[in-house]
Design an enzyme around this catalytic site. Sequence first.
Site, PDB file in Angstrom:
ATOM      1  N   GLU A 115     -21.877-125.183 -31.112  1.00 19.16           N
ATOM      2  CA  GLU A 115     -22.958-123.001 -30.515  1.00 19.16           C
ATOM      3  C   GLU A 115     -23.024-122.910 -31.817  1.00 19.16           C
ATOM      4  O   GLU A 115     -24.377-122.865 -32.734  1.00 19.16           O
ATOM      5  CB  GLU A 115     -22.837-122.620 -30.132  1.00 19.16           C
ATOM      6  N   ASP A 147     -16.228-125.158 -30.906  1.00 20.33           N
ATOM      7  CA  ASP A 147     -16.579-124.551 -32.105  1.00 20.33           C
ATOM      8  C   ASP A 147     -16.507-123.535 -33.320  1.00 20.33           C
ATOM      9  O   ASP A 147     -16.649-122.699 -32.478  1.00 20.33           O
ATOM     10  CB  ASP A 147     -17.723-125.537 -32.968  1.00 20.33           C
TER      11      ASP A 147
END
Length: 463
Positions: free
Chosen positions: A158, A88
Amino acid sequence: MKAVQAYIKKNKKRFLDELLEILKIPSVSADPKFKKDVAKTAKSVAAHLKKAGADNVAVCETKGHPIVYGEKVIDKKLPTVLVYGHYDVQPADPIELWDSPPFKPVIKKTKIHPQGAIFARGACDDKGQMFMHIKAFEAMMKENALPCNVKFLIEGEEEVGSVNLDTFCKLNKKRLEADVVLISDTSIISNKQPSITVGLRGLSYVEVEVTGPNKDLHSGVYGGAVGNPINVLSKMIASLHDKNGKITIPGFYNDIIPVSRKERNQMAKAPFSLAAYKKSLKVKDVQGEKGYTTSERASIRPTLDVNGIWGGYIGEGAKTVLPSKAFAKISMRLVPGQDPDKITKLFVKHFKSLAPASVKVEVRPHHGGHPAVTPTNTPEYQAAALAMKKTFKKEAIPTRGGGSIPIVSLFEKTLGVKSVLMGFGLNSDDIHSPNEHYGIFNYYRGIETIPYFFENYANLKKK
Ligand code: BES
Ligand code: MN
Ligand code: MN
């Protein structure tokens, strides 16, 4: 190992092209608008893992974005490396400040990256660095040279605090069993001076809301007589640092594990130019906590920063208004010894005590994370240091990073496994900023170095 390096050399062009494809998918975890793209990226990462030779590849659904898993267990008696990374990325805003579209990767030469750098959101943090591991694994697999077991855990949350990873780890303890976690999501000092991150800061993050009158008021009719929440909030924030740059929250520094003079002297040996630092940021001077150098302020010392502040009228022209509310988002970077929950509590108590009776204050805590420290006298540190020495032809320096990777302490707590932070980015790569980029040199150097880590680690664990 020669065959592995030869394979990497032969496939360089394709390795780059494949990364560019992944960078085209806008896997912004923070914005629900991109949920489908995040899922698409997970699928693509899984497909690459499978193609590289991983077994039991799975896209594991969570309450949020999926976690990609894959493994190659060649012999249960051999050590196991758990590779962690994230696919991500941060939002690209402010998009107008990008020189090229954030999800249309382009390669451009820069002063620091004369061989070219890939400009795209996530190029360095962390798609580029995560993908190095898949390519290094592919090379080891294709050349029949994987020296130990490997497991991959690539998450998609994250950048939003890894909210579902802890549960996943708890539910999959057996599946994730490993001797060490290997992470490339940090930086080196420069392309000539390798370093290994041995400490990361923790994080406490809060949002504050200050409410004055029950509605926006005419600033002439009421101004001067009624508490203005923006004025009040500004004053409260200003009081959070004293004239020496120390944070004024009572108890804030109490639990910090001090860094010895000897360690500080060691750190001061790492090359750093304050003049170049200032120049790169176009600032005439720096500022921070008295008694510490710029490098120390950005690594071994805690901070308190306003990340955003808003309220009142911010449209065109001048509207005379005394606003009802003011808001701010405040982050505190924490160092070893400090507990994020305790710090958040201290902040809430102190911040509320600062408020005059003319306003109400609400504090909403966001995700946080623990700081991390990793020792250097371990097989994993040695394996990383030797690997970097092999490819950079220079000894790596241990450094402390200023950023946070909350899952490092979580892996320790939940899985009982230590991490080694062998990143290849540069602090000047503009992660989280417009024009994020990753050096092509760094991408290839990472792919070349990782197989040496595996080889060294397998050997060192044998002894
Ligand atoms: N990769 C970074 C952390 C990092 C960057 C560590 C550079 C050391 C050097 C990571 O993706 C990140 O951005 N973490 C967040 C924390 C998270 C809770 C959102 C951070 O540090 O702000
Ligand atoms: Mn990252
Ligand atoms: Mn990040």
